[in-house]
Design a protein around this motif. Sequence first.
Motif, PDB file in Angstrom:
ATOM      1  N   VAL A 115       0.839  -1.207   0.000  1.00 41.05           N
ATOM      2  CA  VAL A 115       0.000   0.000   0.000  1.00 41.05           C
ATOM      3  C   VAL A 115       0.872   1.255   0.000  1.00 41.05           C
ATOM      4  O   VAL A 115       0.623   2.212  -0.748  1.00 41.05           O
ATOM      5  CB  VAL A 115      -0.945  -0.006   1.218  1.00 41.05           C
ATOM      6  N   THR A 148      -3.992   0.734  -9.138  1.00 37.90           N
ATOM      7  CA  THR A 148      -5.270   0.441  -8.492  1.00 37.90           C
ATOM      8  C   THR A 148      -5.382  -1.039  -8.150  1.00 37.90           C
ATOM      9  O   THR A 148      -5.844  -1.417  -7.068  1.00 37.90           O
ATOM     10  CB  THR A 148      -6.434   0.858  -9.404  1.00 37.90           C
ATOM     11  N   PHE A 149      -4.930  -1.886  -9.071  1.00 39.16           N
ATOM     12  CA  PHE A 149      -4.948  -3.328  -8.814  1.00 39.16           C
ATOM     13  C   PHE A 149      -4.026  -3.687  -7.647  1.00 39.16           C
ATOM     14  O   PHE A 149      -4.393  -4.480  -6.764  1.00 39.16           O
ATOM     15  CB  PHE A 149      -4.528  -4.085 -10.074  1.00 39.16           C
ATOM     16  N   MET A 151      -3.037  -1.719  -5.234  1.00 42.01           N
ATOM     17  CA  MET A 151      -3.594  -1.194  -3.990  1.00 42.01           C
ATOM     18  C   MET A 151      -4.658  -2.141  -3.447  1.00 42.01           C
ATOM     19  O   MET A 151      -4.720  -2.399  -2.233  1.00 42.01           O
ATOM     20  CB  MET A 151      -4.183   0.197  -4.218  1.00 42.01           C
ATOM     21  N   ALA A 152      -5.486  -2.670  -4.340  1.00 44.22           N
ATOM     22  CA  ALA A 152      -6.485  -3.654  -3.916  1.00 44.22           C
ATOM     23  C   ALA A 152      -5.807  -4.883  -3.324  1.00 44.22           C
ATOM     24  O   ALA A 152      -6.241  -5.416  -2.291  1.00 44.22           O
ATOM     25  CB  ALA A 152      -7.369  -4.046  -5.101  1.00 44.22           C
ATOM     26  N   TRP A 155      -4.680  -4.057   0.206  1.00 52.40           N
ATOM     27  CA  TRP A 155      -5.767  -4.079   1.192  1.00 52.40           C
ATOM     28  C   TRP A 155      -6.143  -5.515   1.559  1.00 52.40           C
ATOM     29  O   TRP A 155      -6.364  -5.831   2.734  1.00 52.40           O
ATOM     30  CB  TRP A 155      -6.998  -3.358   0.648  1.00 52.40           C
ATOM     31  N   TYR A 220     -11.159   0.433 -10.149  1.00 56.12           N
ATOM     32  CA  TYR A 220     -11.586   1.132  -8.937  1.00 56.12           C
ATOM     33  C   TYR A 220     -12.688   0.356  -8.216  1.00 56.12           C
ATOM     34  O   TYR A 220     -12.782   0.386  -6.986  1.00 56.12           O
ATOM     35  CB  TYR A 220     -12.053   2.549  -9.269  1.00 56.12           C
ATOM     36  N   GLN A 223     -10.845  -2.247  -6.247  1.00 53.28           N
ATOM     37  CA  GLN A 223     -10.206  -1.670  -5.065  1.00 53.28           C
ATOM     38  C   GLN A 223     -11.230  -1.403  -3.962  1.00 53.28           C
ATOM     39  O   GLN A 223     -10.951  -1.625  -2.778  1.00 53.28           O
ATOM     40  CB  GLN A 223      -9.491  -0.372  -5.435  1.00 53.28           C
ATOM     41  N   THR A 224     -12.413  -0.948  -4.341  1.00 54.61           N
ATOM     42  CA  THR A 224     -13.453  -0.679  -3.345  1.00 54.61           C
ATOM     43  C   THR A 224     -13.923  -1.967  -2.680  1.00 54.61           C
ATOM     44  O   THR A 224     -14.167  -2.002  -1.465  1.00 54.61           O
ATOM     45  CB  THR A 224     -14.643   0.044  -4.001  1.00 54.61           C
ATOM     46  N   ALA A 226     -12.078  -4.617  -2.262  1.00 54.48           N
ATOM     47  CA  ALA A 226     -10.986  -5.000  -1.365  1.00 54.48           C
ATOM     48  C   ALA A 226     -11.038  -4.199  -0.071  1.00 54.48           C
ATOM     49  O   ALA A 226     -10.812  -4.739   1.025  1.00 54.48           O
ATOM     50  CB  ALA A 226      -9.645  -4.792  -2.067  1.00 54.48           C
TER      51      ALA A 226
END
Length: 332
Positions: A115, A148-149, A151-152, A155, A220, A223-224, A226
């Motif tokens: 992250v 974005t991937f 970051m997911a 998380w 996105y 990511q949400t 996740a």
Amino acid sequence: MTESSPATPTTPAAQPDAVGVVDPMRIPGVGRARQAWHRLPVLGQAFVVLVAIDVVVRALGLFGTQLFFDIGNPLSVITAFVPHDALILLPAVLIWRRPDAVEALPLVMRGAILVALVELLNAPLRGLTSGNQLDPFVGPTVISIAATFLMAAGWVTLAIGLRELNPPKSEQSTAGLANVVAGAIALAAIGNLAGVLLLPGTDVGDARWNALLQLNSAMYVLQTVALAYLARIVVLGNGDARRPSIARTTATAAMALLAIGSFMTTVISLLALTQAAFAQSLGLGAGPIWLVIGLLTGPIAMTALVVAFGLGLADPSGTIEPAVETHQPIRS
């Protein structure tokens, strides 16, 4: 008998080191900061340095980045640094709390590092690739999709690591709250996915660019989802009495605020699409009150999650004080 002269009375003002007197050459707090820095393992020190570099790079506007700090806007003091720099500091916060975090909490540390690195490198890399005059669009968009991937993935990895600390079975009230919080965030993901699939996408005049934009929007959504999973795991951990209650409460409140923000954003977006005149008449999404709500349910909530890790969210020792044992010798 010769009388000796009386001793000169000693007052705090005559003793520079006396309690209550500050050495004029000593800045309060520097000693404690130096001690904390020395006991922080090298990996934690590295991320503190990266935060400093990030601030300097953005302040100078290098690689197409900006600090977004405006003296005329007091709120920019907050938004210029959080949650961006707070997320970059997350690995250092974990190691400060538990110097053995790399060995004791491998998944939590891997997720935190992923992250932090994505948050650090995303904007500079997009800025570097946007300088291609032949195709200034593909490079930054591909990097945005990858970031974005990743970051997911960060998380989810963080959530899996925290799940190992959670009790095998949570109380019904805790489980219910976890489902509500995760569901509110997941609802935002569903709304975004519906928008990607049903609404006409932005046409930038190139079919390849249009496809990349749509894929970026879909990432996105991932990511949400996740983040919703992480929120559920964090709230379920509120029933773990081994970890400090203030850490669990702070983390749960942070996730609840994120859920409220996600739900309100989804509702406002839906009203703006279906009942635009009604939404405008109510002033939804505009005005000082919405600005405050946005800060509380966005930057402040995410920063509170980082603070919760510093308070012991991933530390089952049950103490509020961070561990002092470290594999790195403490320098005097």
